[in-house]
Design a protein around this motif. Sequence first.
Motif, PDB file in Angstrom:
ATOM      1  N   ILE A   1      -0.939  -4.985  -4.661  1.00  0.00           N
ATOM      2  CA  ILE A   1      -1.916  -4.883  -3.562  1.00  0.00           C
ATOM      3  C   ILE A   1      -3.009  -5.931  -3.739  1.00  0.00           C
ATOM      4  O   ILE A   1      -3.370  -6.636  -2.794  1.00  0.00           O
ATOM      5  N   LEU A   2      -3.541  -6.019  -4.953  1.00  0.00           N
ATOM      6  CA  LEU A   2      -4.623  -6.973  -5.206  1.00  0.00           C
ATOM      7  C   LEU A   2      -4.160  -8.405  -4.957  1.00  0.00           C
ATOM      8  O   LEU A   2      -4.877  -9.209  -4.352  1.00  0.00           O
ATOM      9  N   PHE A   3      -2.948  -8.732  -5.412  1.00  0.00           N
ATOM     10  CA  PHE A   3      -2.440 -10.084  -5.208  1.00  0.00           C
ATOM     11  C   PHE A   3      -2.246 -10.377  -3.726  1.00  0.00           C
ATOM     12  O   PHE A   3      -2.535 -11.481  -3.252  1.00  0.00           O
ATOM     13  N   THR A   4      -1.782  -9.396  -2.980  1.00  0.00           N
ATOM     14  CA  THR A   4      -1.612  -9.581  -1.538  1.00  0.00           C
ATOM     15  C   THR A   4      -2.962  -9.768  -0.857  1.00  0.00           C
ATOM     16  O   THR A   4      -3.101 -10.610   0.044  1.00  0.00           O
ATOM     17  N   LEU A   5      -3.986  -9.033  -1.292  1.00  0.00           N
ATOM     18  CA  LEU A   5      -5.336  -9.232  -0.739  1.00  0.00           C
ATOM     19  C   LEU A   5      -5.861 -10.637  -1.051  1.00  0.00           C
ATOM     20  O   LEU A   5      -6.537 -11.248  -0.221  1.00  0.00           O
ATOM     21  N   VAL A   6      -5.536 -11.143  -2.232  1.00  0.00           N
ATOM     22  CA  VAL A   6      -5.912 -12.523  -2.578  1.00  0.00           C
ATOM     23  C   VAL A   6      -5.264 -13.490  -1.581  1.00  0.00           C
ATOM     24  O   VAL A   6      -5.898 -14.446  -1.118  1.00  0.00           O
TER      25      VAL A   6
ATOM     26  N   LEU B   1       0.217   0.858 -12.027  1.00  0.00           N
ATOM     27  CA  LEU B   1      -0.531  -0.375 -12.295  1.00  0.00           C
ATOM     28  C   LEU B   1       0.140  -1.584 -11.650  1.00  0.00           C
ATOM     29  O   LEU B   1      -0.537  -2.450 -11.086  1.00  0.00           O
ATOM     30  N   ALA B   2       1.458  -1.636 -11.726  1.00  0.00           N
ATOM     31  CA  ALA B   2       2.189  -2.755 -11.116  1.00  0.00           C
ATOM     32  C   ALA B   2       1.965  -2.786  -9.610  1.00  0.00           C
ATOM     33  O   ALA B   2       1.728  -3.857  -9.027  1.00  0.00           O
ATOM     34  N   GLU B   3       2.016  -1.623  -8.978  1.00  0.00           N
ATOM     35  CA  GLU B   3       1.815  -1.563  -7.524  1.00  0.00           C
ATOM     36  C   GLU B   3       0.369  -1.894  -7.151  1.00  0.00           C
ATOM     37  O   GLU B   3       0.126  -2.561  -6.136  1.00  0.00           O
ATOM     38  N   LEU B   4      -0.587  -1.454  -7.954  1.00  0.00           N
ATOM     39  CA  LEU B   4      -1.984  -1.819  -7.705  1.00  0.00           C
ATOM     40  C   LEU B   4      -2.154  -3.333  -7.812  1.00  0.00           C
ATOM     41  O   LEU B   4      -2.817  -3.959  -6.971  1.00  0.00           O
ATOM     42  N   GLY B   5      -1.538  -3.925  -8.817  1.00  0.00           N
ATOM     43  CA  GLY B   5      -1.577  -5.383  -8.958  1.00  0.00           C
ATOM     44  C   GLY B   5      -0.989  -6.091  -7.746  1.00  0.00           C
ATOM     45  O   GLY B   5      -1.525  -7.113  -7.288  1.00  0.00           O
TER      46      GLY B   5
ATOM     47  N   LEU C   1       0.831  -1.201   0.000  1.00  0.00           N
ATOM     48  CA  LEU C   1       0.000   0.000   0.000  1.00  0.00           C
ATOM     49  C   LEU C   1       0.869   1.256   0.000  1.00  0.00           C
ATOM     50  O   LEU C   1       0.610   2.200  -0.758  1.00  0.00           O
ATOM     51  N   ASP C   2       1.918   1.264   0.804  1.00  0.00           N
ATOM     52  CA  ASP C   2       2.842   2.403   0.829  1.00  0.00           C
ATOM     53  C   ASP C   2       3.523   2.589  -0.537  1.00  0.00           C
ATOM     54  O   ASP C   2       3.664   3.713  -1.019  1.00  0.00           O
ATOM     55  N   GLU C   3       3.921   1.477  -1.147  1.00  0.00           N
ATOM     56  CA  GLU C   3       4.552   1.556  -2.464  1.00  0.00           C
ATOM     57  C   GLU C   3       3.575   2.081  -3.511  1.00  0.00           C
ATOM     58  O   GLU C   3       3.960   2.851  -4.404  1.00  0.00           O
ATOM     59  N   PHE C   4       2.326   1.676  -3.410  1.00  0.00           N
ATOM     60  CA  PHE C   4       1.300   2.157  -4.339  1.00  0.00           C
ATOM     61  C   PHE C   4       1.084   3.656  -4.177  1.00  0.00           C
ATOM     62  O   PHE C   4       1.026   4.401  -5.164  1.00  0.00           O
ATOM     63  N   ARG C   5       0.999   4.117  -2.940  1.00  0.00           N
ATOM     64  CA  ARG C   5       0.832   5.552  -2.693  1.00  0.00           C
ATOM     65  C   ARG C   5       1.991   6.353  -3.278  1.00  0.00           C
ATOM     66  O   ARG C   5       1.801   7.404  -3.876  1.00  0.00           O
ATOM     67  N   THR C   6       3.200   5.852  -3.105  1.00  0.00           N
ATOM     68  CA  THR C   6       4.371   6.513  -3.660  1.00  0.00           C
ATOM     69  C   THR C   6       4.304   6.532  -5.183  1.00  0.00           C
ATOM     70  O   THR C   6       4.574   7.562  -5.818  1.00  0.00           O
ATOM     71  N   ALA C   7       3.938   5.406  -5.769  1.00  0.00           N
ATOM     72  CA  ALA C   7       3.840   5.328  -7.232  1.00  0.00           C
ATOM     73  C   ALA C   7       2.790   6.299  -7.764  1.00  0.00           C
ATOM     74  O   ALA C   7       3.019   6.985  -8.767  1.00  0.00           O
ATOM     75  N   ILE C   8       1.646   6.387  -7.097  1.00  0.00           N
ATOM     76  CA  ILE C   8       0.590   7.309  -7.532  1.00  0.00           C
ATOM     77  C   ILE C   8       1.092   8.748  -7.494  1.00  0.00           C
ATOM     78  O   ILE C   8       0.815   9.543  -8.390  1.00  0.00           O
ATOM     79  N   ALA C   9       1.862   9.071  -6.486  1.00  0.00           N
ATOM     80  CA  ALA C   9       2.334  10.449  -6.318  1.00  0.00           C
ATOM     81  C   ALA C   9       3.505  10.811  -7.229  1.00  0.00           C
ATOM     82  O   ALA C   9       3.628  11.972  -7.623  1.00  0.00           O
TER      83      ALA C   9
END
Length: 133
Positions: free
Chosen positions: A70-75, A64-68, A48-56
């Motif tokens: 997160i989704l894989f970790t939720l799985v 997209l890679a970071e969102l993926g 989640l932290d990596e995704f926030r950094t990527a978005i910013a």
Amino acid sequence: HALTPKLHKYSRTLPPLMAATKISQKAAKAGFEWDSVDGVWEKFHEELDEFRTAIAHEPQENQLAELGDILFTLVNIARWHGLDPSEALQSTNRRFIQRFELVEGGSDRPLTDYSIDELETLWQQAKARLKAD
């Protein structure tokens, strides 16, 4: 490398959420697994932290890679708790549509004319109404 061809097959032939579930299950069965669900939760917060950094700060490809991730970790979290992420998302989609339908039906003007606070009130009313039924 006997598992890798199967993982590729799942990725090519199954819908993405179902493929992620199957890949996670097979990898865990092969020993590629956290010691406890706490480790998976730690990984989720890291992702989640990596995704926030990527978005910013990063290009869309990295976002997209970071969102993926997160989704894989939720799985993986779902797998640890014996939950089917596809079923969960289907259920959420159904509930969202039901609530949205009530919001639309209860509005006397286009939704774009409402403030976010007014929409939230309509949303909460729709949720309460569906719970009562």
